[in-house]
Write a protein that holds these residues in place. Sequence first.
Motif, PDB file in Angstrom:
ATOM      1  N   THR A   1      13.547 102.887 -32.311  1.00 18.69           N
ATOM      2  CA  THR A   1      13.529 102.048 -33.772  1.00 18.69           C
ATOM      3  C   THR A   1      14.761 101.354 -34.150  1.00 18.69           C
ATOM      4  O   THR A   1      14.872 100.245 -34.521  1.00 18.69           O
ATOM      5  CB  THR A   1      12.773 102.317 -34.783  1.00 18.69           C
ATOM      6  OG1 THR A   1      13.052 103.748 -35.077  1.00 18.69           O
ATOM      7  CG2 THR A   1      11.053 102.405 -34.360  1.00 18.69           C
TER       8      THR A   1
ATOM      9  N   PHE B   1      16.472  98.135 -33.268  1.00 18.88           N
ATOM     10  CA  PHE B   1      15.495  96.876 -33.587  1.00 18.88           C
ATOM     11  C   PHE B   1      15.435  96.829 -34.818  1.00 18.88           C
ATOM     12  O   PHE B   1      14.665  95.909 -35.364  1.00 18.88           O
ATOM     13  CB  PHE B   1      14.226  97.174 -32.827  1.00 18.88           C
ATOM     14  CG  PHE B   1      14.295  97.215 -31.430  1.00 18.88           C
ATOM     15  CD1 PHE B   1      14.425  95.938 -30.561  1.00 18.88           C
ATOM     16  CD2 PHE B   1      14.378  98.350 -30.783  1.00 18.88           C
ATOM     17  CE1 PHE B   1      14.542  95.875 -29.126  1.00 18.88           C
ATOM     18  CE2 PHE B   1      14.232  98.577 -29.343  1.00 18.88           C
ATOM     19  CZ  PHE B   1      14.236  97.407 -28.529  1.00 18.88           C
ATOM     20  N   ALA B   2      16.313  97.497 -35.968  1.00 19.75           N
ATOM     21  CA  ALA B   2      16.417  97.104 -37.466  1.00 19.75           C
ATOM     22  C   ALA B   2      16.899  95.513 -37.349  1.00 19.75           C
ATOM     23  O   ALA B   2      17.743  95.005 -36.528  1.00 19.75           O
ATOM     24  CB  ALA B   2      17.074  98.065 -37.924  1.00 19.75           C
ATOM     25  N   ILE B   3      16.391  95.028 -38.229  1.00 16.38           N
ATOM     26  CA  ILE B   3      16.733  93.446 -38.709  1.00 16.38           C
ATOM     27  C   ILE B   3      18.338  93.268 -38.678  1.00 16.38           C
ATOM     28  O   ILE B   3      18.812  92.232 -37.794  1.00 16.38           O
ATOM     29  CB  ILE B   3      16.092  92.976 -39.833  1.00 16.38           C
ATOM     30  CG1 ILE B   3      14.532  92.845 -39.727  1.00 16.38           C
ATOM     31  CG2 ILE B   3      16.570  91.454 -40.232  1.00 16.38           C
ATOM     32  CD1 ILE B   3      14.024  92.238 -38.661  1.00 16.38           C
TER      33      ILE B   3
ATOM     34  N   TYR C   1      -1.322  94.423 -33.313  1.00 17.37           N
ATOM     35  CA  TYR C   1      -1.480  94.716 -34.802  1.00 17.37           C
ATOM     36  C   TYR C   1      -1.428  96.200 -34.726  1.00 17.37           C
ATOM     37  O   TYR C   1      -2.023  96.648 -33.833  1.00 17.37           O
ATOM     38  CB  TYR C   1      -2.477  93.884 -35.383  1.00 17.37           C
ATOM     39  CG  TYR C   1      -2.607  94.246 -36.939  1.00 17.37           C
ATOM     40  CD1 TYR C   1      -1.634  93.405 -37.604  1.00 17.37           C
ATOM     41  CD2 TYR C   1      -3.598  95.057 -37.610  1.00 17.37           C
ATOM     42  CE1 TYR C   1      -1.542  93.428 -39.124  1.00 17.37           C
ATOM     43  CE2 TYR C   1      -3.388  95.319 -39.014  1.00 17.37           C
ATOM     44  CZ  TYR C   1      -2.500  94.427 -39.740  1.00 17.37           C
ATOM     45  OH  TYR C   1      -2.212  94.758 -40.982  1.00 17.37           O
TER      46      TYR C   1
ATOM     47  N   GLN D   1       2.030  97.747 -32.714  1.00 23.21           N
ATOM     48  CA  GLN D   1       2.444  96.396 -32.720  1.00 23.21           C
ATOM     49  C   GLN D   1       3.950  96.296 -32.253  1.00 23.21           C
ATOM     50  O   GLN D   1       4.874  97.177 -32.563  1.00 23.21           O
ATOM     51  CB  GLN D   1       2.568  95.671 -34.156  1.00 23.21           C
ATOM     52  CG  GLN D   1       2.868  94.312 -34.253  1.00 23.21           C
ATOM     53  CD  GLN D   1       2.833  93.595 -35.518  1.00 23.21           C
ATOM     54  OE1 GLN D   1       3.785  94.067 -36.385  1.00 23.21           O
ATOM     55  NE2 GLN D   1       2.002  92.612 -35.799  1.00 23.21           N
TER      56      GLN D   1
ATOM     57  N   GLN E   1       9.802  92.964 -31.567  1.00 26.42           N
ATOM     58  CA  GLN E   1       9.632  91.703 -32.224  1.00 26.42           C
ATOM     59  C   GLN E   1      10.750  90.928 -33.068  1.00 26.42           C
ATOM     60  O   GLN E   1      10.926  89.865 -32.736  1.00 26.42           O
ATOM     61  CB  GLN E   1       8.161  91.606 -33.004  1.00 26.42           C
ATOM     62  CG  GLN E   1       8.286  92.612 -33.992  1.00 26.42           C
ATOM     63  CD  GLN E   1       7.012  92.696 -34.913  1.00 26.42           C
ATOM     64  OE1 GLN E   1       6.774  91.683 -35.490  1.00 26.42           O
ATOM     65  NE2 GLN E   1       6.310  93.836 -34.845  1.00 26.42           N
TER      66      GLN E   1
ATOM     67  N   ALA F   1       8.402 100.204 -38.166  1.00 24.07           N
ATOM     68  CA  ALA F   1       9.881  99.183 -38.165  1.00 24.07           C
ATOM     69  C   ALA F   1       9.555  97.855 -37.506  1.00 24.07           C
ATOM     70  O   ALA F   1      10.264  97.419 -36.762  1.00 24.07           O
ATOM     71  CB  ALA F   1      10.552 100.205 -37.427  1.00 24.07           C
ATOM     72  N   SER F   2       8.427  97.091 -37.837  1.00 25.88           N
ATOM     73  CA  SER F   2       8.495  96.121 -37.379  1.00 25.88           C
ATOM     74  C   SER F   2       9.357  94.918 -38.057  1.00 25.88           C
ATOM     75  O   SER F   2       9.438  94.023 -37.510  1.00 25.88           O
ATOM     76  CB  SER F   2       7.040  95.331 -37.506  1.00 25.88           C
ATOM     77  OG  SER F   2       6.642  94.822 -38.979  1.00 25.88           O
TER      78      SER F   2
ATOM     79  N   VAL G   1      11.501  92.709 -44.400  1.00 24.53           N
ATOM     80  CA  VAL G   1      12.943  92.351 -44.491  1.00 24.53           C
ATOM     81  C   VAL G   1      13.194  91.079 -44.394  1.00 24.53           C
ATOM     82  O   VAL G   1      14.015  90.457 -45.026  1.00 24.53           O
ATOM     83  CB  VAL G   1      13.639  93.268 -43.628  1.00 24.53           C
ATOM     84  CG1 VAL G   1      15.253  93.028 -43.972  1.00 24.53           C
ATOM     85  CG2 VAL G   1      13.311  94.745 -43.762  1.00 24.53           C
TER      86      VAL G   1
ATOM     87  N   GLN H   1      15.881  98.216 -44.640  1.00 28.77           N
ATOM     88  CA  GLN H   1      15.505  99.148 -43.647  1.00 28.77           C
ATOM     89  C   GLN H   1      16.746 100.247 -43.696  1.00 28.77           C
ATOM     90  O   GLN H   1      17.798  99.912 -43.743  1.00 28.77           O
ATOM     91  CB  GLN H   1      15.454  98.612 -42.290  1.00 28.77           C
ATOM     92  CG  GLN H   1      14.293  97.812 -42.097  1.00 28.77           C
ATOM     93  CD  GLN H   1      14.348  96.884 -40.757  1.00 28.77           C
ATOM     94  OE1 GLN H   1      15.247  96.147 -40.593  1.00 28.77           O
ATOM     95  NE2 GLN H   1      13.267  97.165 -39.736  1.00 28.77           N
TER      96      GLN H   1
ATOM     97  N   ASP I   1      17.072 103.887 -39.290  1.00 30.90           N
ATOM     98  CA  ASP I   1      16.275 104.153 -38.018  1.00 30.90           C
ATOM     99  C   ASP I   1      15.087 102.731 -38.230  1.00 30.90           C
ATOM    100  O   ASP I   1      14.300 102.886 -37.434  1.00 30.90           O
ATOM    101  CB  ASP I   1      15.326 105.275 -37.978  1.00 30.90           C
ATOM    102  CG  ASP I   1      16.338 106.471 -37.528  1.00 30.90           C
ATOM    103  OD1 ASP I   1      16.863 106.302 -36.691  1.00 30.90           O
ATOM    104  OD2 ASP I   1      16.100 107.459 -37.989  1.00 30.90           O
ATOM    105  N   GLY I   2      15.588 101.657 -39.009  1.00 31.27           N
ATOM    106  CA  GLY I   2      14.582 100.730 -39.148  1.00 31.27           C
ATOM    107  C   GLY I   2      13.270 101.017 -39.989  1.00 31.27           C
ATOM    108  O   GLY I   2      12.470 100.201 -40.306  1.00 31.27           O
TER     109      GLY I   2
ATOM    110  N   PRO J   1       2.037  95.758 -40.277  1.00 31.47           N
ATOM    111  CA  PRO J   1       0.884  96.367 -38.964  1.00 31.47           C
ATOM    112  C   PRO J   1       0.443  97.714 -39.506  1.00 31.47           C
ATOM    113  O   PRO J   1      -0.474  98.165 -38.872  1.00 31.47           O
ATOM    114  CB  PRO J   1       1.858  96.317 -37.644  1.00 31.47           C
ATOM    115  CG  PRO J   1       3.283  96.167 -38.357  1.00 31.47           C
ATOM    116  CD  PRO J   1       3.267  95.650 -39.771  1.00 31.47           C
TER     117      PRO J   1
END
Lengths: 409, 63
Positions: A111, A114-116, A353, A357, A361, B12-13, B17, B26, B29-30, B55
């Motif tokens: 993860t 993929f953090a913002i 979802y 999910q 993304q 972590a979608s 944020v 985050q 690790d998100g 989600p």
Amino acid sequence: MTETLADTSAESPEYPAPRAAGCPFDPAPALRDLQADKPLSRVRIWDGTSPWLVTRHDHLRALLGDPRISADPGSPGYPHTTAAAKSNFRTRRSFITMDDPEHARLRRMVTAPFAIRRIEALRPSIQKIVDDRIDTMLAGSGPVDLVEEFALPVPSLVICELLGVPYEDHDFFQRNTKVLVRRTSTPEDVLAASDALTGYLDDLLSAKRVRPGDDLLSTLATERVDTGQLTRHEAARTGVLLLAAGHETTANMIALGTLALLHHPDQLALLRDTEDPGTVAGAVEELLRYLTIVHSGRRRAALADIEIDGQVIRAGDGVVFAGEVANRDPEAFPDPDRLDLTRDARRHVAFGYGVHQCLGQPLARVELQVVYGTLYRRIPTLALATDVDRLRFKHDGFVYGVHELPVTW
Amino acid sequence: MRVEVDQPRCVASGQCVLMAPEVFDQDDDGIVELLTDRPFPDQYDGVRESAAVCPAAAIRLEE
């Protein structure tokens, strides 16, 4: 009991169902009818079994968010997508076909990138990749195939950079990924493609252990495999998942999104004439909703009896989720068949979802924001170079899109 | 409004944020981190939308 099930399956509509001729952007009419008349109903799939089909937005969210719904193809009643998927699932796994806690353990290992904040930091290099590709197209003369020249290279270059995969190998991994995402591939072909990709990623991971770089595969090799948190096979399977999902899906959104916009010139103009990042970001969400390219039904099985909206889904029943229909649910999105880039589409379920999910993304969003925010501004005269009737759509793909998109300017 | 997050559930979608950056962040690790559990009224919409799209149902609101 067996008789009842057999009776039900004989009457059940077939799934997947075809889209209507001349309406390439709209879900299958038969599935829209189910959403209106019988939103939780049985459908018949390729192996003669009759899983539930979920077509409403609220049902989909409730069930995909329910821990009693399993993503493990080994769960009783699991509705496999194809014979190939059924024969391969035990040995060719990644965390998308596992339940928690195993799924969470493996997903959390990837993860971080993929953090913002990390993805936003990639925006300038994504912009450069997009600009370079457009420069190359403009240096030549049209028509060109937008899929081959732009839609496929852009996300492939980006995911290669993030993972640390050499882009020179793109013919190899794009070709094998195509086999994996085609519903008509034979079990033997899927197995061969899957093993070729797994072996390739395993070799790369071994090389990264010796000479690590600043990329995700190096982190997996040095911080996860070397520490014993991941086996080599788990790391390689995770790499295959990220590489395949990282280019094929976004590529289809770019090409199919461009086609949809060329069909809606007023909406294309809106994107072409804006410099507002918020407008572009909103447009991306609406295109994700409207196109919902993952159109072959996410598959699950019920681990316990689940009561929903007056129906009972029994333990051992298969459940299929038609996200492309749920994203056209008039209860969730007024006038759902209208492509309206100004609507608030953020509650769409194009990325699925629940705990499964889409992991990528944040990356997909930034890639699509850069692409949609750049391509039509830099090539304002972009036009289709063929009749739409001559385009070949990926009806047989797990991911929907066009095989080619000849364009000119 | 009072906000709570459930870090073990977070997948972590990152949508919270994007929708309410003054309220959610985050870690490396998100995984979701709360910047404040008492958002200002002009942040309520973003927080409500974050809770609605999460989600993993990892955001809880008390209003």
